[in-house]
Structures are given as structure tokens and as C-alpha cells.
Scaffold this motif. Structure first.
Motif, mmCIF file in Angstrom:
data_model
loop_
_atom_site.group_PDB
_atom_site.id
_atom_site.type_symbol
_atom_site.label_atom_id
_atom_site.label_comp_id
_atom_site.label_asym_id
_atom_site.label_seq_id
_atom_site.Cartn_x
_atom_site.Cartn_y
_atom_site.Cartn_z
ATOM 1 N N UNK A 63 -7.797 2.692 -2.134
ATOM 2 C CA UNK A 63 -8.094 3.432 -3.416
ATOM 3 C C UNK A 63 -7.631 2.492 -4.604
ATOM 4 N N UNK A 64 -6.356 2.078 -4.647
ATOM 5 C CA UNK A 64 -5.945 1.250 -5.625
ATOM 6 C C UNK A 64 -6.607 0.053 -5.777
ATOM 7 N N UNK A 65 -6.919 -0.726 -4.978
ATOM 8 C CA UNK A 65 -7.514 -1.977 -5.104
ATOM 9 C C UNK A 65 -9.125 -1.567 -5.855
ATOM 10 N N UNK A 66 -9.778 -0.635 -5.232
ATOM 11 C CA UNK A 66 -11.281 -0.319 -5.472
ATOM 12 C C UNK A 66 -11.060 0.149 -7.022
ATOM 13 N N UNK A 67 -10.334 1.117 -7.180
ATOM 14 C CA UNK A 67 -10.102 1.516 -8.497
ATOM 15 C C UNK A 67 -9.594 0.573 -9.575
ATOM 16 N N UNK A 68 -8.990 -0.371 -9.095
ATOM 17 C CA UNK A 68 -8.418 -1.335 -9.889
ATOM 18 C C UNK A 68 -7.062 -0.706 -10.617
#
Ligand SMILES: Cc1cc2nc3c(=O)[nH]c(=O)nc-3n(C[C@H](O)[C@H](O)[C@H](O)COP(=O)(O)OP(=O)(O)OC[C@H]3O[C@@H](n4cnc5c(N)ncnc54)[C@H](O)[C@@H]3O)c2cc1C
Length: 476
Positions: A63-68
Motif C-alpha cells: 500500500x505505502x509503495x503504490x500510494x507513495x
């Protein structure tokens, strides 16, 4: 974190993947999950996940990676810079990961990432075993270890990471990896000193050593008027002490504690926290130089369980107080340093401040300079100007400035290195580089490979790129 339809959809998808809780500000449990030791820090994550297992960690990292958004991990919440919380980002509260498995025959302990130091010491001491951890039992194992780790056993067994055998880590690509000397060795090298930059560690395996369960030590203190004599004796003692003896030196005002005679409450004293983990038959001989400094104000030296030794100073650093420190590593204690140290203690206007010296020299100095990112293999002592005050204390606005002034008078005694885990939020990129010295470029290359988007940037960030240190919402 900016919210929009895309984010709402992603949050729903994340919720469906989780076994553990997903919390937003204002919801029950959010405040408790985001409590920090340093009351001076004001940060609020946009969301908190309380993982119930490694799969939840993977979902959160995805989540954190994809949502930056920046992702931080709340281990024990003791980092003075408040790096446990990603302001406006995502925080993983690891408090459900508290398991410790000891294999006494193999002399190893496998420790989940939400453990506090006391969890590990308690379990390993059942078999009279320990690994070097810090001396305040409520500190998190994860944050301490990932920055290097030091304590009373460091003289015997090195930095905490010198005793780290392997980890399970979720890297920014969402993969679960085992890192050890024989698998992902470069990643493992970097984790040993800069681990918060590289992923979410879910599990640590440590090498254990025979320690205790009964050891000897405690606190002994003398009037500050004797500081010159006591500091000289400290230097002499630590120059020849066996590695089983770790002695700290703290100049401060005596607290109004029951173990301090009332006439000494608030008076300046020179105190030695002492920990001897060697043969108890030899304790009198080993401690003779300390005993020779007669007429102490306080003498609490005694046989005690190692677990007590590891926690008797807990109340000296109460949670929620405001803290501001500056620290350095030293290769030795010169006359000039000791007299400056004495002057600073005499002038210090912060009633609860401490000027502390930790004796660390021994096993850590014997390893190669590049054995782990932790480095600082020339450190024999750490010195720290520790500012501490209650919220709202009159005059407190001036306290951080005084600490910085004191630091500027001692910095030139430093090895040039310092401990990443003791850095405050206002220390800049040069300080981070100084921590890692010659290892820095290798570290950045590994970080770039395993975390190209800098998902793990709520930390003492080694690759801040375009965004500022402490600005977790910047585009990677
Ligand atoms: C009162 C006090 C006493 C201390 N005594 C000692 C001592 O004796 N020896 C010593 O070496 N240090 C000591 N320290 C410093 C301590 O090592 C650091 O404050 C450390 O960061 C605390 O770890 P934590 O888990 O409590 O931190 P947190 O504040 O929870 O986290 C610190 C950092 O580590 C990251 N992190 C936490 N868990 C993980 C994980 N599982 N995976 C990846 N990243 C993670 C966080 O994102 C954050 O950047 C002390 C600090 C305090 C406040």
C-alpha cells in the motif's frame, strides 16, 4: 497523505487484505498506538496498521509503495527524533509481535519485532543467557538493533548487531526475505546499523551468551565537589577494567528518590551506574578502585538479578517528558575533555539534565571497520548532554539552545562518529553521513537497490533525495 477516490479504493483493498486492525486518527486505540517516549514530538500518521502477522506487513508495504506514502514502524516508540511515526503517512504498530523463542542449546533467541528489551531479557535469562541490549527496559528491540545497539554487555560482545545472526524482512517490493551472512549478505550488512532504511524487519535472531542470572552492580554516587577526583578515577578505572565490568558516569542533580538522603535531593552529584557480569568471587577485587573512593552519598551496589540490572534506571527517563540530546563517540578521555565536562555540569541550567559517559571499549574495537554498516569501531566511550524537562517547565525554551552550546564545546573531542539512534530530529544530512563515515556510499547503493522509491524515509534517512529529512510526504 492526500486522499481521493483512488486512495479510498486502495484503503478498502488494504482493509480486505488485513487480519489486524486499520486505525484512523480519532478512532479507539489510535492514540495508544502512536504514543512516543519523547513528548516534544508532534506527529500524526494518516493511518495506522496493527499487523497480526507477516502477511499484514506485506499488504501495508504494498500500500505505502503504490500510494507513495512514507511508511514508519512503531517498535518501542523510544526514538528521540520521533521516527516511529510517519507524519501524514502510514505507521505500523508492531505491538502484537511480542514473541521470543529461546533455543538454549543452540544459544540463539528469535525475537519478534514488537518486543521491548525486557521481553527478551526475561526469556533468555530463564536459561542464564543474554545478548547485548540497552539498559532501559522499555526501549524497543527493533529500533535499538537496527541502529547498532549498545549496553552493559557491549564491552564483552560488541554492538547488538555484532550478535545478530539473521532477520526476516519485508522489503519495499513486498517480498519477504531472510537476510544473513549467507543470504542477501549485502542487505544484511546494511541492516546491521541502518536497518530502519531498508524494510520492515518482522523477526530477529540473536546469538546468546552466558550472563548472570545473578550479577553485581547498581548505582554509587559522590558529591559534585569531588568531580575532579571522581572523573580522574573513572578514567583510570575504565583504562584497565576487565570487560565484564561496565561503568557509566553521570553528572546530574540527585532526584528526590527514596534511595537518596533528603539533604541531597536536588544537589549535584557524580554517579556511577555499575554492572559487573563476571565471576562473583572476584567482585571485591574488581570493584576495589570504586570502593576506594570512600564516603559515597548513595551506595546501592549489590548482587541482583540481571533483569533488575537492566531495568533499575527505567524511572530516570520518564515517558512523555521533553527530551533533547547531543551525543558523540570518544576514543579516550583527555584532561581537556574532562575539565570541560566538569565545567558544563557545574554551569548546566536544566534541573533534570544529565551529562553522561558510557564506557564501551572492548569487543567492538576488535572487528574490521566495515563489519556491518554500524562502523564506529574506534569508539571507546560515548558522551551525551541529555536535556530533559517536564512539559510546560518555565524557561524550557532556552534548554535546547544550552544543550547545543554545550555540544559545540565538546564536539572537537569526538572520533567524528556518532550513534544514529541518539540523533535528534534537527540533525542534518552531514550528521547522518558522519555516523556511517566510509561506509556511507556503499550503504546508499544498497538502499537505492532495495528501496528505490524511498518508501522507508521516516527515519534518519540515508537517501533523502529531493525531500528534506523529516519530511516524509515528499515525492521519492
Ligand atoms: C530512555 C532511552 C534509553 C535508551 N537506551 C539505549 C541503550 O541503552 N542502548 C542503545 O543502543 N540505545 C538506547 N536508546 C536509543 C534507542 O536505541 C533508540 O531510541 C531506538 O530507536 C529505539 O528503538 P524503538 O524500537 O523503541 O524505536 P521506535 O521509535 O519505535 O523506532 C525507531 C526507528 O526504527 C524504525 N523501526 C522500528 N521497528 C522497525 C522494524 N521492525 N523494522 C524496520 N524499522 C523499524 C522506525 O521506523 C524508526 O525509524 C535509548 C533511548 C531512550 C529514549
Amino acid at each position: 497523505m492526500t486522499t481521493g477516490l483512488r486512495t479510498e479504493v486502495a484503503i478498502d483493498a488494504l482493509r480486505r487484505r488485513l487480519r489486524g486492525a486499520l486505525l484512523f486518527p480519532g478512532e479507539a486505540g489510535f492514540e495508544e498506538a502512536t504514543l512516543l517516549w519523547n513528548g516534544l514530538i508532534d506527529k500524526t500518521p494518516a493511518l495506522v496498521v496493527q499487523p497480526a502477522g507477516t502477511a499484514d506487513v506485506v499488504a501495508s508495504v504494498d500500500f505505502a509503495r503504490d500510494q507513495r506514502v512514507a511508511l514508519s514502524v512503531h517498535g518501542g516508540g523510544h526514538n528521540i527524533a520521533g521516527t516511529a511515526l510517519a507524519d501524514g503517512g502510514m505507521t505500523l504498530d508492531m505491538s502484537r509481535f511480542r514473541g521470543v523463542q529461546v533455543d538454549a542449546a543452540a544459544r540463539t533467541a528469535t525475537v519478534e519485532a514488537g518486543c521491548l528489551l525486557r521481553d527478551v531479557d526475561r526469556e533468555t535469562q530463564r536459561d542464564g543467557l543474554a545478548t547485548p541490549l540497552g539498559f532501559i527496559s522499555e526501549v524497543g528491540v527493533a529500533g535499538l538493533t537496527l541502529g547498532g545497539g549498545l549496553g552493559y554487555l557491549t564491552r564483552r560482545f560488541g554492538w547488538t548487531v555484532d550478535n545478530l545472526l539473521e532477520v526476516e524482512i519485508v522489503t519495499a517490493d513486498g517480498r519477504v526475505r531472510r537476510a544473513a551472512r549467507d543470504e542477501h549478505p549485502e542487505l544484511f550488512w546494511a541492516i546491521r546499523g541502518a536497518g530502519a532504511n531498508l524494510g520492515v524487519v518482522t523477526r530477529f535472531t540473536f546469538r546468546l551468551h552466558e550472563v548472570g542470572p545473578t550479577v553485581y552492580g547498581g548505582l554509587i554516587a559522590w558529591p559534585f565537589e569531588r568531580a575532579e577526583e571522581i572523573l580522574d578515577a573513572y578514567r583510570e578505572l575504565t583504562a584497565s577494567a576487565p570487560r565484564e565490568l561496565a561503568v557509566w558516569m553521570v553528572l546530574f542533580r540527585a532526584p528526590p528518590a527514596p534511595f537518596v538522603p533528603p539533604e541531597w535531593h536536588g544537589e549535584r552529584i557524580c554517579a556511577m551506574p555499575v554492572c559487573y557480569t563476571g565471576d562473583l568471587d572476584e567482585v571485591d577485587e574488581v570493584l576495589a578502585p570504586i570502593r576506594a573512593l570512600d564516603d559515597p552519598v548513595v551506595d546501592l551496589l549489590r548482587e541482583q538479578p540481571y533483569t533488575e540490572m537492566q531495568s533499575y534506571l527505567d524511572d530516570s527517563e520518564p515517558k512523555g517528558n521533553h527530551y533533547y540530546w547531543k551525543t558523540e563517540y570518544l576514543a579516550g578521555l583527555s584532561d581537556e575533555f574532562l575539565s570541560t565536562w566538569r565545567e558544563l555540569a557545574a554551569e548546566c541550567p536544566i534541573p533534570e539534565a544529565q551529562l553522561g559517559l558510557l564506557h564501551l571499549g572492548g569487543a567492538l574495537n576488535e572487528r574490521e571497520a566495515d563489519d556491518g554498516a554500524v562502523g564506529n569501531r574506534d569508539a571507546r566511550y560515548a558522551c551525551g548532554v541529555i536535556g530533559s524537562w517536564a512539559p510546560g517547565e518555565p524557561g524550557a525554551e532556552a534548554f535546547p539552545g544550552w544543550v547545543r552550546g554545550a555540544w559545540s564545546r565538546t564536539r572537537h573531542f569526538s572520533t567524528g562518529g556518532n550513534y544514529i539512534n541518539f540523533q535528534t530530529a534537527d540533525e542534518d544530512a552531514d550528521r547522518i553521513r558522519a555516523t556511517y563515515g566510509a561506509q556511507f556510499d556503499r550503504l546508499v547503493a544498497i538502499k537505492t537497490r532495495f528501496d528505490p522509491l524511498n518508501v522507508f524515509r521516516s527515519n534518519r534517512n540515508i537517501r533523502p533525495g529531493r525531500h528534506d529529512i523529516g519530511s516524509p510526504d515528499g515525492e521519492p
